[in-house]
Design an enzyme around this catalytic site. Structure first.
Site, mmCIF file in Angstrom:
data_model
loop_
_atom_site.group_PDB
_atom_site.id
_atom_site.type_symbol
_atom_site.label_atom_id
_atom_site.label_comp_id
_atom_site.label_asym_id
_atom_site.label_seq_id
_atom_site.Cartn_x
_atom_site.Cartn_y
_atom_site.Cartn_z
ATOM 1 N N LYS A 163 0.998 4.710 6.861
ATOM 2 C CA LYS A 163 0.484 5.568 5.797
ATOM 3 C C LYS A 163 1.197 6.921 5.880
ATOM 4 O O LYS A 163 1.937 7.205 6.816
ATOM 5 C CB LYS A 163 -1.031 5.783 5.924
ATOM 6 N N SER A 168 0.800 -1.224 0.000
ATOM 7 C CA SER A 168 0.000 0.000 0.000
ATOM 8 C C SER A 168 0.837 1.280 0.000
ATOM 9 O O SER A 168 0.319 2.355 -0.307
ATOM 10 C CB SER A 168 -0.941 0.018 1.208
#
Length: 216
Positions: A92, A38
């Protein structure tokens, strides 16, 4: 009791070392294995990422209880956090901070009414890498040639103590577009560099080019 006392005497140094190391990893710095793509191309699957747990808060070891505020997450920071909504530990990039108004159109961010600058980097099979200039913080992102449902969202203003975070692999990341804004209380620290990286597709051999690589 005598057995415990004997065990303590024989292993005292090792026990103290393990205890201190556990406290260090809980409150000062730790490393995390990245299991998904991701955050590609910035972070690869198999990276072990060093995280500074004192970047934002001094916390009571083995808890999320803050003892002292040391700083605030900034746009561009790569954060590690325990997400209650995802029921998982995630990594993230911070895109929006409290007070920012953010929207996304065709995989291009608009922050406080200004569209970010993007520069084409190179093409991959089914995707394209770009350089995103996030208020002076330049980093690589990856977008799919066929945009996914994650390629856009309506304008949102971020409230106090919350942050908008996204993966650099924009069409392949369950981030704030899926789990919502990230509470500051869930943050564990700031990811700063790759310690070591193992290539799962090549017999788990280390990727020498990623050894101690700083994260941008």
């Amino acid at each position: 009791m005598k057995t415990l006392i004997k065990f303590w005497k024989n292993n005292r140094s090792l026990i103290i070392f393990i205890a201190l190391m556990s406290v260090f990893r809980s409150a000062v710095a730790d490393w995390y294995e990245v299991p998904t793509g991701s955050m590609r191309p910035t972070i690869e699957v198999g990276d072990r990422v060093l995280t500074n747990k004192m970047a934002y808060d001094l916390r009571l070891p083995f808890t999320h209880i803050p003892l002292m505020k040391l700083g605030d997450p900034q746009a561009g920071d790569i954060i590690v956090f325990d997400s209650k909504k995802a029921d998982n530990r995630l990594i993230k990039r911070v895109i929006g901070v409290p007070g920012d108004t953010v929207s996304l159109e065709h995989n291009e961010l608009i922050i406080n009414g200004k569209k970010l600058n993007y520069a084409r980097l190179h093409s991959n099979l089914g995707s394209l890498d770009k350089i995103e200039n996030l208020n002076g913080h330049k980093h690589s992102i990856r977008v799919a040639n066929r945009a996914s449902r994650l390629a856009g969202f309506d304008k949102i203003t971020i409230p106090n103590n919350y942050y908008l975070a996204m993966g650099d692999n924009r069409d392949n990341s369950a981030d704030s577009r899926v789990i919502g804004l990230i509470p500051r209380s869930e943050m564990l620290g700031k990811a700063e560099r790759v310690i070591v990286s193992l290539d799962y597709d090549n017999y788990y051999l280390p990727r020498t080019d990623r050894l101690l690589k700083a994260l941008e």
